[in-house]
Design an enzyme around this catalytic site. Structure first.
Site, PDB file in Angstrom:
ATOM      1  N   TYR A 135       0.857  -1.184   0.000  1.00  0.00           N
ATOM      2  CA  TYR A 135       0.000   0.000   0.000  1.00  0.00           C
ATOM      3  C   TYR A 135       0.895   1.236   0.000  1.00  0.00           C
ATOM      4  O   TYR A 135       1.938   1.270   0.665  1.00  0.00           O
ATOM      5  CB  TYR A 135      -0.912  -0.027   1.221  1.00  0.00           C
ATOM      6  N   ASP A 207      -0.063  -7.801   6.795  1.00  0.00           N
ATOM      7  CA  ASP A 207      -1.252  -6.993   6.549  1.00  0.00           C
ATOM      8  C   ASP A 207      -2.257  -7.884   5.816  1.00  0.00           C
ATOM      9  O   ASP A 207      -2.037  -8.273   4.668  1.00  0.00           O
ATOM     10  CB  ASP A 207      -0.888  -5.772   5.707  1.00  0.00           C
ATOM     11  N   LYS A 232     -11.715  -1.050   5.727  1.00  0.00           N
ATOM     12  CA  LYS A 232     -12.072  -1.783   4.514  1.00  0.00           C
ATOM     13  C   LYS A 232     -13.109  -2.874   4.806  1.00  0.00           C
ATOM     14  O   LYS A 232     -14.211  -2.560   5.231  1.00  0.00           O
ATOM     15  CB  LYS A 232     -10.798  -2.349   3.876  1.00  0.00           C
TER      16      LYS A 232
END
Length: 420
Positions: A135, A207, A232
């Protein structure tokens, strides 16, 4: 208890009742049930839905001894909001359980969870191994922030197990993973890396945002710490920002101390919204998985799409590893549009974005509504040309986050956008 004096006609019913009673008392709960009822011990009221504790401070204990015990406890529910909150603790406990961990800690954002966990694990002079593809904000943390504090960072290709081994140093204290990665859906071999790390006394963090515990549990493969951007899939309704760290009691105690100092605790209302979203996590993710697989299979047949990357497709370059690690394939699809040059691909991607009606061109993912972004634009200022190539970011790439809408409508929307 089941009576031993069941009438003959009721023997079958009694045996079934006995079976389910034994299952209950052994606490072999199912996720569908636990997402509704789990963590109830933190709700000390008679309210079916836990109340929002919209307060910063709780009354002091009756004695100095009790006050000292509460003030120094890890994540107390009733002391001061930055230290802990009943609903925060309930949501964290529920997520941690389904990630296979004993303890959890909520933070204000996904990046707060990432930075809090990493800073809890490292000191100046330590070395961390990370992937090329992460990310964007996580990449900035590795490239620009950690080196300022004397932490050495090595970047490797996450699809190459030996690359992790070659990167090991005597000062390596942490291997940080993101699998599937954002945005190119590359997969890290969790079991191999966890075993490698344990051989050398190295901590591992993964993650798991793209998967959620419904689709993948890194704990099952030996990963020490699991984190999420709870904004999310866990929240799932685009109405909150939150993060969560799931780990052992000792690591959470360490992370909690950093959270208190850094001020990254989650607000009470957001914790309440997160707990509300968790109730339907299993249902939402299953529908999203189904929609995404059908959509990915359909996209592979479209002339204007040069490449489709989706964990559930046999064409995924690591599909065999995917099947070993994941129970479901998530709602994230990455496509690359056709074009003879980078500029042509860029212009085509932008025109598709402007024509879409149901897919919103918006950041984030994992929501009930379908979203789409152009990674090269979204992360353009955070990666130079070489870093984009290593991260697998193409000018014609679009990242789709599939929602729970009717699949026929989603296909129709993409069809008109690609072919108008």
């Amino acid at each position: 208890m089941v009576s031993s004096k069941c009438p003959p006609i009721g023997h079958f019913v009694c045996l079934n009742l006995l079976f389910y009673t034994l299952v209950y008392y052994k606490k072999k709960s199912h996720i569908e049930t636990d997402l509704i009822h789990g963590g109830a011990r933190f709700n000390e009221t008679s309210s079916l839905v836990p109340p929002i504790y919209q307060t910063s401070t709780y009354y002091a204990s009756e004695s100095a001894e009790q006050y000292l015990e509460t003030a120094t406890a890890v994540s107390p529910s009733y002391f001061y909001h930055r230290h802990g909150n009943p609903v925060n603790n309930q949501a964290a406990d529920l997520i941690a359980k389904w990630e296979g961990k004993s303890h959890g800690l909520l933070t204000s954002t996904g990046m707060a969870a990432i930075s809090t966990a990493i800073l809890s694990a490292l000191n100046a002079g330590d070395h961390i191994i990370v992937q090329h593809s992460h990310y964007s904000a996580t990449s900035l943390l590795f490239r620009q922030v950690l080196p300022k504090y004397g932490i050495e960072v090595s970047f490797v290709d996450q699809t190459d197990n030996q690359a992790f081994e070659r990167a090991l140093k005597s000062t390596t204290r942490l291997i940080y993973l993101e699998s599937p990665s954002n945005p190119n859906l590359a997969i890290s071999d969790l079991q191999f890396i966890a075993h490698l790390a344990k051989e050398h006394g190295i901590l591992t963090i993964c993650d798991n945002t793209f998967s959620s515990p419904i689709n993948q549990r890194p704990h099952d493969f030996g990963i020490d710490v699991v984190i999420h951007s709870a904004t999310k899939y866990l929240g799932g309704h685009s109405d909150l920002s939150a993060g969560v760290i799931c780990a052992s009691e000792s690591f959470i105690a360490q992370a909690w101390k950093h959270m208190v100092v850094l001020g990254t605790s989650l607000a009470a209302f957001d914790a309440w919204l997160l707990l509300k979203g968790l109730r339907t996590l299993n249902l939402r993710v299953k529908q999203i998985n189904e929609n995404a697989l059908k959509l990915a299979q359909w996209l592979e047949k479209q002339d204007k799409v040069d490449q489709v990357v989706y964990c559930g497709l046999p064409s995924h370059p690591q599909h065999d590893l995917v099947k070993r690690q994941m129970k479901g394939f998530t709602g994230i699809i990455t496509i690359t549009l056709t074009g003879s040059s980078a500029k042509e691909k860029f212009l085509f991607a932008q025109s598709v974005l402007t024509r879409l009606k149901l897919f919103s061109n918006a950041a984030s993912l994992g929501s009930v509504e379908s979203l789409i972004v152009h990674p090269a634009s979204m992360w353009g200022n955070n990666h130079n040309a070489e870093e984009k190539v290593k991260a697998g970011i193409d000018e014609g790439m679009l990242r789709l986050s599939v929602g729970i809408e009717n699949i026929v409508d989603l296909m129709a929307d993409l069809h008109q956008a690609l072919n108008t």
